[in-house]
Design a protein around this motif. Structure first.
Motif, PDB file in Angstrom:
ATOM      1  N   ARG A 116       0.723  -1.208   0.049  1.00 10.36           N
ATOM      2  CA  ARG A 116      -0.015   0.005   0.040  1.00 10.36           C
ATOM      3  C   ARG A 116       0.786   1.258   0.043  1.00 10.36           C
ATOM      4  N   PRO A 117       0.285   2.258  -0.572  1.00 10.51           N
ATOM      5  CA  PRO A 117       1.211   3.500  -0.510  1.00 10.51           C
ATOM      6  C   PRO A 117       1.293   4.178   0.830  1.00 10.51           C
ATOM      7  N   SER A 118       2.061   5.102   1.132  1.00 11.80           N
ATOM      8  CA  SER A 118       2.054   5.656   2.448  1.00 11.80           C
ATOM      9  C   SER A 118       0.754   6.478   2.511  1.00 11.80           C
ATOM     10  N   GLU A 119       0.616   6.569   4.037  1.00 20.12           N
ATOM     11  CA  GLU A 119      -0.655   6.937   4.504  1.00 20.12           C
ATOM     12  C   GLU A 119      -0.959   8.351   4.210  1.00 20.12           C
ATOM     13  N   MET A 120       0.147   9.127   4.141  1.00 23.19           N
ATOM     14  CA  MET A 120      -0.019  10.478   3.746  1.00 23.19           C
ATOM     15  C   MET A 120      -0.268  10.874   1.961  1.00 23.19           C
ATOM     16  N   ILE A 121      -0.141   9.770   1.456  1.00 26.68           N
ATOM     17  CA  ILE A 121      -0.599   9.798  -0.175  1.00 26.68           C
ATOM     18  C   ILE A 121      -2.187   9.465  -0.075  1.00 26.68           C
ATOM     19  N   THR A 122      -2.627   8.654   0.898  1.00 27.04           N
ATOM     20  CA  THR A 122      -4.071   8.409   0.798  1.00 27.04           C
ATOM     21  C   THR A 122      -4.907   9.184   1.748  1.00 27.04           C
ATOM     22  N   ASP A 123      -4.427   9.938   2.861  1.00 30.97           N
ATOM     23  CA  ASP A 123      -5.027  11.044   3.597  1.00 30.97           C
ATOM     24  C   ASP A 123      -5.493  12.217   2.757  1.00 30.97           C
ATOM     25  N   PRO A 124      -6.497  12.648   3.238  1.00 31.18           N
ATOM     26  CA  PRO A 124      -6.883  14.112   2.477  1.00 31.18           C
ATOM     27  C   PRO A 124      -5.689  15.300   2.495  1.00 31.18           C
ATOM     28  N   ILE A 125      -5.292  15.574   1.503  1.00 28.70           N
ATOM     29  CA  ILE A 125      -4.113  16.532   1.498  1.00 28.70           C
ATOM     30  C   ILE A 125      -4.424  17.718   2.492  1.00 28.70           C
ATOM     31  N   GLU A 126      -5.403  18.087   2.668  1.00 29.44           N
ATOM     32  CA  GLU A 126      -5.558  19.306   3.672  1.00 29.44           C
ATOM     33  C   GLU A 126      -5.181  18.848   5.222  1.00 29.44           C
ATOM     34  N   GLU A 127      -5.539  17.778   5.362  1.00 32.25           N
ATOM     35  CA  GLU A 127      -5.282  17.145   6.684  1.00 32.25           C
ATOM     36  C   GLU A 127      -3.509  16.871   6.661  1.00 32.25           C
ATOM     37  N   VAL A 128      -2.889  16.666   5.814  1.00 31.72           N
ATOM     38  CA  VAL A 128      -1.752  16.366   5.728  1.00 31.72           C
ATOM     39  C   VAL A 128      -0.704  17.516   5.760  1.00 31.72           C
ATOM     40  N   LYS A 129      -1.377  18.565   5.239  1.00 32.37           N
ATOM     41  CA  LYS A 129      -0.700  20.213   5.084  1.00 32.37           C
ATOM     42  C   LYS A 129      -0.612  20.493   6.473  1.00 32.37           C
ATOM     43  N   LYS A 130      -1.515  19.939   7.483  1.00 31.53           N
ATOM     44  CA  LYS A 130      -1.610  20.425   8.759  1.00 31.53           C
ATOM     45  C   LYS A 130      -0.324  19.865   9.780  1.00 31.53           C
ATOM     46  N   ARG A 131       0.080  18.745   9.370  1.00 32.50           N
ATOM     47  CA  ARG A 131       0.643  17.848  10.244  1.00 32.50           C
ATOM     48  C   ARG A 131       2.185  18.310  10.093  1.00 32.50           C
ATOM     49  N   LYS A 132       3.009  18.357  11.072  1.00 31.20           N
ATOM     50  CA  LYS A 132       4.522  18.486  11.254  1.00 31.20           C
ATOM     51  C   LYS A 132       5.118  17.234  11.241  1.00 31.20           C
TER      52      LYS A 132
END
Ligand code: NAD
Ligand code: FES
Length: 295
Positions: A91-107
């Motif tokens: 499977r691809p990494s979680e960051m690829i499948t998670d909504p990009i707006e959520e990913v952008k909030k994470r450090k």
């Protein structure tokens, strides 16, 4: 056949190859892996994808000589070709499948150990392409074993290099750098740790203390890469998982690393494989003709 376009030794016994594999390059994502075979009857070797170029139709792999199969690979040169180059698997990494707006909030904090730097690179690069700059710790035994430093520098927000012997960058294990960064006031929402199992185990113990959710990429022995042979079986959160189809990435705080490391040792011998086949039953049914599960 899959032609090798470039081949070079990055460090002692660690090699990089750029391989023509158009179909894999078209659809692969960071976090996924491929399985190569040098010839029709040779060992299947799983390798996490280090980089890809969709236009050129190429995949970059990095591997270390750890046995006869990788020794044979290391002897191949530009112009030679692999018999099989199967993928993308897993499977691809979680960051690829998670909504990009959520990913952008994470450090994000990446922890790369030794050859594990290769699979970390495409993830950091992908985040950088989305405008997200992650902190990256790269650890190696000594200066000569630091991989992809320039490449990583060009995509990471901050790059922290450490060597066990203090010959380059900071001194000490990657876990010490995690401790130091937190002590310096850094906050992280997610840690991604990829390297030897022992490193991932201790990185997870450290991040657990700081309550940083942590993803690890598991690389147990694999045979078929399709969930059939049972070779890559793991326990995650008390449940049986197969790294090749359920992973290779998992919640590191739930992985039973001690069992995974023990299993890796047992699997190396014919007797050990027969023992696991008897103990694990149906999920280790064999049929692939190689894993020993049917013997
Ligand atoms: P290594 O043994 O040189 O370790 C790399 C770094 O990990 C060290 O410099 C140190 O900072 C850290 N480390 C090691 N032991 C530690 C411990 N007990 N506590 C805290 N930190 C520790 O790495 P190597 O020789 O490049 O590793 C090769 C291994 O990595 C092979 O077993 C290979 O299978 C594995 N690997 C894993 C992946 C993956 O996807 N997880 C990918 C490539 C390679
Ligand atoms: Fe995962 Fe065979 S390699 S089940």
């Amino acid at each position: 056949m899959y032609k090798i376009l470039e081949a070079k030794e990055l460090a002692a016994n660690i090699f990089e190859m750029v391989v023509s594999a158009e179909r894999v390059a078209k659809s692969c994502q960071p976090g996924q892996f491929i399985i190569v075979r040098t010839s029709e009857d040779s060992e299947r070797i799983p390798l996490t994808i280090c980089d890809y170029d969709r236009e050129a139709g190429t995949i970059t792999i990095v591997f270390q000589i750890v046995g006869a199969g990788t020794q044979m690979m290391a002897q191949m040169k530009a112009g030679d070709a692999f018999h099989d180059f199967v993928g993308p698997l897993g499977r691809p990494s979680e960051m690829i499948t998670d909504p990009i707006e959520e990913v952008k909030k994470r450090k994000y904090l990446f922890v790369a150990g030794g050859v594990g730097t290769a699979p970390v690179y495409p993830q950091v690069k992908w985040l950088h392409e989305q405008g997200i700059d992650a902190d990256v710790i790269v650890g190696a035994k000594t200066k000569d074993l630091i991989l992809l430093e320039e490449e990583m520098k060009s995509v990471a927000g901050n790059l922290y290099i450490t060597t066990d012997d203090g010959s380059y960058g900071r001194s000490g294990l990657v876990t010490k750098v995690i401790e130091d960064l937190v002590a310096e006031g850094k906050h992280y929402d997610v840690c991604v740790a990829i390297g030897p199992m022992i490193m991932m185990k201790f990185a997870c113990l450290t991040t657990k203390k700081f309550e940083i959710p942590t993803i690890v990429s598991m690389n147990p022995i694999m045979v078929d890469g399709t969930g059939m042979c049972g070779a890559c079986r793991l326990t995650v959160g008390g449940e049986v998982k197969f790294a090749c189809v359920d992973g290779p990435e998992f919640d590191g705080h739930l992985v039973d690393f001690d069992q995974a490391m023990k299993r890796q040792q047992i699997y190396k011998t014919q007797e050990g494989r027969a023992y696991l086949a008897a103990k694990e039953g149906a999920t280790h049914h064999g049929g692939c003709g190689q894993c020993g599960g049917d013997q």
